[in-house]
Design a protein around this motif. Structure first.
Motif, mmCIF file in Angstrom:
data_model
loop_
_atom_site.group_PDB
_atom_site.id
_atom_site.type_symbol
_atom_site.label_atom_id
_atom_site.label_comp_id
_atom_site.label_asym_id
_atom_site.label_seq_id
_atom_site.Cartn_x
_atom_site.Cartn_y
_atom_site.Cartn_z
ATOM 1 N N LEU A 32 0.847 -1.183 0.000
ATOM 2 C CA LEU A 32 0.000 0.000 0.000
ATOM 3 C C LEU A 32 0.882 1.233 0.000
ATOM 4 C CD1 LEU A 32 -3.102 0.636 0.275
ATOM 5 C CD2 LEU A 32 -2.673 0.943 2.720
ATOM 6 N N LYS A 33 0.435 2.265 -0.726
ATOM 7 C CA LYS A 33 1.171 3.525 -0.708
ATOM 8 C C LYS A 33 0.255 4.630 -0.182
ATOM 9 C CE LYS A 33 2.145 5.940 -4.483
ATOM 10 N NZ LYS A 33 2.823 6.324 -5.747
ATOM 11 N N LEU A 34 0.675 5.214 0.914
ATOM 12 C CA LEU A 34 -0.053 6.337 1.492
ATOM 13 C C LEU A 34 0.576 7.640 1.012
ATOM 14 C CD1 LEU A 34 -0.373 5.086 5.189
ATOM 15 C CD2 LEU A 34 -1.912 4.684 3.260
ATOM 16 N N SER A 35 -0.268 8.638 0.832
ATOM 17 C CA SER A 35 0.201 9.952 0.385
ATOM 18 C C SER A 35 -0.144 11.003 1.423
ATOM 19 C CB SER A 35 -0.445 10.326 -0.945
ATOM 20 O OG SER A 35 -0.143 9.388 -1.948
ATOM 21 N N CYS A 36 0.697 12.006 1.491
ATOM 22 C CA CYS A 36 0.457 13.153 2.359
ATOM 23 C C CYS A 36 0.721 14.407 1.527
ATOM 24 C CB CYS A 36 1.359 13.119 3.583
ATOM 25 S SG CYS A 36 1.249 14.577 4.641
ATOM 26 N N ALA A 37 -0.347 15.101 1.160
ATOM 27 C CA ALA A 37 -0.205 16.344 0.405
ATOM 28 C C ALA A 37 0.241 17.455 1.351
ATOM 29 C CB ALA A 37 -1.517 16.704 -0.259
ATOM 30 N N VAL A 38 1.295 18.149 0.973
ATOM 31 C CA VAL A 38 1.890 19.181 1.821
ATOM 32 C C VAL A 38 1.696 20.547 1.167
ATOM 33 C CG1 VAL A 38 4.015 19.987 2.908
ATOM 34 C CG2 VAL A 38 3.610 17.527 2.619
ATOM 35 N N SER A 39 1.160 21.494 1.918
ATOM 36 C CA SER A 39 0.985 22.844 1.390
ATOM 37 C C SER A 39 1.166 23.851 2.518
ATOM 38 C CB SER A 39 -0.396 22.992 0.750
ATOM 39 O OG SER A 39 -1.409 22.759 1.698
ATOM 40 N N GLY A 40 1.211 25.117 2.130
ATOM 41 C CA GLY A 40 1.379 26.169 3.120
ATOM 42 C C GLY A 40 2.822 26.640 3.187
ATOM 43 N N ARG A 41 3.170 27.214 4.309
ATOM 44 C CA ARG A 41 4.476 27.835 4.462
ATOM 45 C C ARG A 41 5.519 26.815 4.910
ATOM 46 N NH1 ARG A 41 4.182 33.538 7.436
ATOM 47 N NH2 ARG A 41 6.282 33.521 6.564
ATOM 48 N N THR A 42 5.822 25.902 4.032
ATOM 49 C CA THR A 42 6.861 24.938 4.331
ATOM 50 C C THR A 42 8.212 25.485 3.909
ATOM 51 O OG1 THR A 42 6.561 23.868 2.196
ATOM 52 C CG2 THR A 42 5.297 22.990 4.040
ATOM 53 N N SER A 43 9.233 24.945 4.473
ATOM 54 C CA SER A 43 10.585 25.333 4.086
ATOM 55 C C SER A 43 11.473 24.107 4.176
ATOM 56 C CB SER A 43 11.117 26.434 5.012
ATOM 57 O OG SER A 43 11.435 25.886 6.274
ATOM 58 N N SER A 44 12.677 24.235 3.704
ATOM 59 C CA SER A 44 13.602 23.113 3.724
ATOM 60 C C SER A 44 13.991 22.715 5.141
ATOM 61 C CB SER A 44 14.853 23.442 2.918
ATOM 62 O OG SER A 44 14.543 23.564 1.554
ATOM 63 N N ASN A 45 13.691 23.544 6.107
ATOM 64 C CA ASN A 45 14.078 23.229 7.478
ATOM 65 C C ASN A 45 13.126 22.253 8.158
ATOM 66 O OD1 ASN A 45 16.298 24.930 7.382
ATOM 67 N ND2 ASN A 45 15.079 26.700 7.986
ATOM 68 N N TYR A 46 12.037 21.929 7.487
ATOM 69 C CA TYR A 46 11.051 21.064 8.127
ATOM 70 C C TYR A 46 11.452 19.590 8.075
ATOM 71 C CZ TYR A 46 7.370 24.412 9.119
ATOM 72 O OH TYR A 46 6.633 25.421 9.670
ATOM 73 N N PHE A 47 10.913 18.865 9.025
ATOM 74 C CA PHE A 47 10.947 17.414 9.028
ATOM 75 C C PHE A 47 9.498 16.945 8.930
ATOM 76 C CE2 PHE A 47 15.355 16.527 10.034
ATOM 77 C CZ PHE A 47 15.777 17.731 10.570
#
Length: 120
Positions: free
Chosen positions: A18-33
């Motif tokens: 199974l492959k789960l997806s997580c759509a990411v949006s908003g004020r993300t940056s490279s510093n996130y985990f």
């Protein structure tokens, strides 16, 4: 603010993938985990895997044992969790989360979760 939205859960047979997806949006940056957690029925939520948004360094819980793979797309808009050889004990609500530090002890951003049910 970071918005997260999971998809891809469902009812599967033991041994399936199974492959789960997580759509990411908003004020993300490279510093996130970004990470995946799961909560089996009647149990505490547990960490599954995490990914550095900057360099894609991966972190896994000990129980993963090679069956789970976390990764993201090149556009950094979606994170995935590939699960192989599913077992009934993998039944849980799987949620993605985001924080500016690792380990993700108390992430401030969460998705609503997606249910994975594995039948034997």
């Amino acid at each position: 603010q970071v918005q997260l939205a999971e998809s891809g859960g469902g009812l599967v047979q033991a041994g399936d993938s199974l492959k789960l997806s997580c759509a990411v949006s908003g004020r993300t940056s490279s510093n996130y985990f970004m990470g995946w957690f799961r909560q089996p029925p009647g149990k505490e939520r547990e960490f599954v895997a995490a990914l550095s948004w900057k360099d894609s360094t991966r972190y896994y819980a000990a129980f993963v044992k090679g069956r789970f793979t976390i990764y993201r797309d090149s556009a950094k808009t979606t994170m995935y969790l590939q699960i192989k050889a599913l077992k009934p004990e993998d039944t849980a609500v799987y949620s993605c989360a985001a924080d500016v530090r690792y380990p993700l002890l108390a992430p401030p951003y969460w998705g609503k979760g997606t249910q994975v049910t594995v039948s034997s």
